[in-house]
Design an enzyme around this catalytic site. Structure first.
Site, PDB file in Angstrom:
ATOM      1  N   HIS A  89       0.837  -1.217   0.000  1.00  0.00           N
ATOM      2  CA  HIS A  89       0.000   0.000   0.000  1.00  0.00           C
ATOM      3  C   HIS A  89       0.869   1.263   0.000  1.00  0.00           C
ATOM      4  CE1 HIS A  89      -3.365  -2.654   1.366  1.00  0.00           C
ATOM      5  NE2 HIS A  89      -2.355  -3.256   1.957  1.00  0.00           N
ATOM      6  N   LYS A 120      16.305  20.837 -11.960  1.00  0.00           N
ATOM      7  CA  LYS A 120      15.568  19.607 -12.221  1.00  0.00           C
ATOM      8  C   LYS A 120      16.434  18.516 -12.850  1.00  0.00           C
ATOM      9  CE  LYS A 120      11.830  18.716 -11.583  1.00  0.00           C
ATOM     10  NZ  LYS A 120      10.563  19.117 -12.237  1.00  0.00           N
ATOM     11  N   GLU A 146       9.317   7.729 -17.102  1.00  0.00           N
ATOM     12  CA  GLU A 146       8.011   8.325 -17.418  1.00  0.00           C
ATOM     13  C   GLU A 146       7.587   7.976 -18.835  1.00  0.00           C
ATOM     14  OE1 GLU A 146       7.784  12.560 -15.689  1.00  0.00           O
ATOM     15  OE2 GLU A 146       9.903  12.079 -15.869  1.00  0.00           O
TER      16      GLU A 146
END
Ligand code: ARG
Length: 484
Positions: free
Chosen positions: A178, A305, A312
């Site tokens: 979870h 970044k 992705e």
């Protein structure tokens, strides 16, 4: 049904349609781009030539061609192969090759070009054959080769995951359920969890290739070939494992395409799961994983970044792999028996699945192969509550029924939360008060359970995260990979 193509006049070197004789006038201009499939099926050119060579031999064996004619056709096909090889090379194997021609499909193109290479004898090649059994054969040949390619890419990813597991064998990380910290596991165990999934994908792709390995050629348009061709010899020449048993089924059956596309979609789902872990783990909040520069990108605006784009993009690509499953099933659903022109559409999804896999698997293998786990960050992330189950097991070993001990540890966790300390820092007295079995031995023996590594190493069942169990897993993984 417009173009039941097996009974039409032989094509000529000048025409580029295989079926025109019964029609007056040509196709409506807006019908042509809908009808034509060369821009997609040009990729079958090699298989079409290969199948045509086998067919020339088969109809020669059946007495349709004399040996000189067969030789001329085969020599023509060989020259054509060399010629197209050069053309494909010229156009970098892209659709640029197809754009040079206006033929309806790859079968029409090959047959027309064969007239250029071999002359009028080319007109005998299509005897007893239909594009229906021809395209089914070509695509199966293509699918078998594509399965090998995808398998190679899966092997490379499996190797990268195995390598990552082997070089991180001792590192311990939180195991999540979870997405909450559950129990400590080895990083190698996490990496191998992905490894096994991709290994199963190899089996599924191989099974699709097995399904593809049934020879349709000799089925004609629907009823079978009227000339006594030796299908068994064709099968051997083209390397299929068996003959189709029913010509109607043979020209309709695209089950293997659906199987291949599904197997590819599951690869996508597995890639996406791995990608999701990589994205999470390389975030500042987790900080477990460092992807190498070659697979990360920056932001045009935010100078700090370092984005995990490889993961992705893989996660994104899995969407189209999944979409292709609905595409092929919808295409096949509700078709009447026999070849239907709808089937022309089966190729895009299959080609796209293979292209997408071959685009995505190598960089994911590269990213995994060069990624590094940061042990300091892993260690810092390990919360004491990961050891709650081990604490419960301590009581179980002291004879307490598990349900009772689960309750007692729940109480400990609650008290630690109230005191705002990790449960490992509660004083012995609290443990003794919650359950008398904690007082057994020296009164603080239970503290031996407070080791993340110890927790992992206690799990030496086959398939567990213990040191030896993971070592055995690494070994079994390698054996499976090497096919031993
Ligand atoms: N281009 C067609 C396809 O891909 C070849 C088969 C055409 N057969 C026909 N009867 N028109 O399915």
């Amino acid at each position: 049904m417009s173009s039941d193509d097996d009974t039409r006049q032989p094509s000529t070197a000048s025409g580029n349609q295989l079926w025109g004789a019964r029609f007056e006038g040509g196709l409506a201009p807006e019908m042509i781009p809908l009808n034509n499939s060369l821009s997609v099926d040009f990729r079958l050119w090699r298989q079409d030539i290969q199948g045509s060579r086998a067919w020339a031999r088969a109809i020669a064996g059946a007495g349709v061609l004399d040996s000189g004619e067969a030789e001329s056709i085969i020599a023509g096909l060989n020259r054509l192969e060399t010629r197209l090889e050069a053309e494909v090379e010229d156009t970098a194997g892209s659709g640029g090759f197809a754009a040079r021609y206006s033929d309806e499909d790859i079968h029409s193109l090959i047959e027309r070009l064969l007239f250029e290479e071999a002359g009028e004898v080319a007109g005998k090649l299509h005897t007893g054959r239909s594009r229906n059994d021809q395209v089914a054969t070509d695509l199966r040949l293509w699918g078998r080769a594509a399965a090998d390619e995808v398998d190679g890419a899966l092997v490379a990813l499996c190797r990268a995951l195995h390598g990552l597991a082997a070089r991180s064998a001792e590192a311990i990380m939180p195991g999540y359920t979870h997405l909450q910290q559950g129990q400590p596991i080895r990083v190698a165990h996490w990496a191998l969890a992905h490894f096994w999934a991709f290994l199963r994908d190899r089996d599924r792709i191989a099974a699709a290739a097995q399904s593809a390995s049934i020879l349709p050629l000799g089925s004609g348009a629907i009823a079978g070939c009227p000339f006594p061709v030796d299908r068994e010899a064709i099968r051997k020449e083209l390397g299929f494992r068996a003959l189709s048993e029913n010509s109607v089924d043979a020209v309709s059956d695209r089950d293997w395409v659906a199987e291949f596309i599904f197997a590819g979609a599951l690869v996508g789902v597995h890639l996406s799961r791995l990608a999701e872990d990589m994205v999470l783990f390389s975030s500042r909040e987790f900080g477990f994983l460092r992807l190498s520069d070659g697979y990360s990108t920056g932001s045009s605006l935010m100078p700090q970044k370092r984005n995990p784009d490889v993961a992705e993009l893989a996660r994104g690509k899995s969407a189209r792999l999944i979409g292709n499953v609905s595409g092929i099933l919808a295409l096949l659903k509700g078709l009447p028996t026999g070849y239907n022109r709808d089937l022309q559409e089966e190729k895009q999804g299959l080609f796209d699945t293979v292209d997408t896999l071959m685009l995505t698997l190598p960089p994911m293998a590269g990213a995994v192969g060069t990624a590094r786990f940061r042990e300091d960050r892993l260690e810092a992330a390990l919360g004491a509550e990961l050891l709650a189950t081990d604490l419960a097991d301590f009581l179980v070993r002291a004879g307490v029924p598990f349900r009772r001990s689960h309750e007692a540890i729940g109480e400990i966790v609650r008290r630690a939360e109230e005191a705002d300390v990790p449960l490992t820092e509660l004083p012995d007295a609290v443990f003794h008060a919650v359950h008398p079995a904690f007082a057994s031995g020296t009164g603080s023996d239970f503290r031996a359970a407070f080791s993340f590594r110890g927790s992992a190493d206690a799990r030496e069942v086959p398939g567990g995260t213990g040191r030896e169990a993971v070592r055995a897993q690494l070994e079994h993984g390698l054996e499976r990979l090497e096919g031993r």
